[in-house]
Design an enzyme around this catalytic site. Structure first.
Site, mmCIF file in Angstrom:
data_model
loop_
_atom_site.group_PDB
_atom_site.id
_atom_site.type_symbol
_atom_site.label_atom_id
_atom_site.label_comp_id
_atom_site.label_asym_id
_atom_site.label_seq_id
_atom_site.Cartn_x
_atom_site.Cartn_y
_atom_site.Cartn_z
ATOM 1 N N VAL A 51 0.806 -1.219 0.000
ATOM 2 C CA VAL A 51 0.000 0.000 0.000
ATOM 3 C C VAL A 51 0.840 1.270 0.000
ATOM 4 C CG1 VAL A 51 -2.007 -1.089 1.065
ATOM 5 C CG2 VAL A 51 -0.246 -0.033 2.521
ATOM 6 N N TYR A 152 3.735 3.422 16.300
ATOM 7 C CA TYR A 152 2.394 2.966 15.922
ATOM 8 C C TYR A 152 1.350 4.037 16.232
ATOM 9 C CZ TYR A 152 -1.564 -0.281 15.464
ATOM 10 O OH TYR A 152 -2.726 -0.910 15.087
ATOM 11 N N LYS A 156 -1.029 5.816 13.415
ATOM 12 C CA LYS A 156 -2.491 5.746 13.474
ATOM 13 C C LYS A 156 -3.091 7.121 13.769
ATOM 14 C CE LYS A 156 -3.122 1.346 12.666
ATOM 15 N NZ LYS A 156 -3.855 0.868 11.475
ATOM 16 N N PHE A 185 -9.104 -6.797 19.523
ATOM 17 C CA PHE A 185 -9.925 -7.711 18.735
ATOM 18 C C PHE A 185 -9.220 -9.053 18.599
ATOM 19 C CE2 PHE A 185 -12.609 -4.236 17.923
ATOM 20 C CZ PHE A 185 -13.776 -4.719 17.350
#
Length: 253
Positions: A51, A152, A156, A185
């Site tokens: 990406v 990170y 984000k 999750f």
């Protein structure tokens, strides 16, 4: 945005949250294609791309749209981390690792959104003047980064920060931009993790008192697609979990 017959591209759809979203949207009539470094368990249209590589992303868009029709929903679930202390004798974070984290998470999100918008500008809008919706994946770490997550959290946080500016700009074309900031999750990566820290994390979600299921993330994606008032915002999906600051020895081998 109606899902039935709608072209959908899911970056990072070979596994985890992306794969579950691909399956759910397909089950609701969408024509789904996946962009990822590896196809994983996905059994539909697929294109390989990093990406952070603008040319590769463009080629993947064009290849997948030939199979799915005009891509009107973009979901980006790609992401990498670079964790560890940033200074001192136990330092783990490097400039190269930090840069790559920004390239994949932040720059990659922008490249995908830009490619999507450029291809939708000349398309026919629906009866509500909507042409498409872009959903990026942030993290609650962007709000409450613990010790060892500077790279990170910054990456984000960049996704969060670009959400409203892109939504405001793309509104003239009938394109919405939303970000989801998931908490803990039960993805394959998290499920395979072991140790007291992981066990402790699993018990920290307030209610329901468990990690989220990937299908619950997928349901949020589907709802964003359908609800046109969701635009320019970052949605926390975390069961009221708040990330603690952490401690130094989490990151010491």
């Amino acid at each position: 945005m109606k899902l039935e017959g709608c072209g959908v591209l899911i970056a990072g759809g070979g596994s985890g949250l992306g794969l579950e979203s691909a399956k759910l949207l397909r089950s609701r009539g969408a024509q789904v294609g996946v962009l990822d470094l590896e196809k994983g368990d996905w059994d539909g249209p697929y294109a390989q791309a990093d990406v952070a590589d603008e040319d590769a992303v463009g080629r993947a868009f064009d290849a997948l749209s030939a199979e799915t029709g005009t891509i009107r929903v973009l979901l980006n679930t790609t992401g990498i981390g670079h964790s560890g202390l940033s200074a001192g004798p136990d330092r783990k974070v490097t400039a190269a690792g930090f840069r790559r984290t920004l390239e994949v998470n932040t720059l990659g999100s922008f490249i995908l959104a830009q490619a999507m918008a450029e291809r939708l500008i000349g398309s026919q809008p629906d009866e509500h003047a909507e042409r498409g919706v872009i959903v990026n994946t942030s993290s609650i770490v962007a709000f409450e980064g613990q010790i060892g997550t500077a790279a990170y959290a910054a990456a984000k946080g960049g996704i969060n920060a670009m959400t409203l500016p892109l939504a405001r700009e793309f509104a003239r074309y009938g394109i919405r931009v939303v970000a989801i900031a998931p908490g803990i999750f039960e993805t394959p990566m998290f499920s395979k993790a072991r140790g007291p820290m992981v066990d402790w994390l699993r018990d920290q979600v307030i209610f329901p008192n468990r990690p989220g299921d990937a299908v619950e993330f997928a349901e949020m994606v589907a709802h964003i697609c359908r609800n046109r008032m969701l635009n320019g915002t970052v949605i926390r999906l975390d069961g009221a979990y708040r990330v603690p600051p952490g401690q130094h020895d989490w990151w010491v081998d």
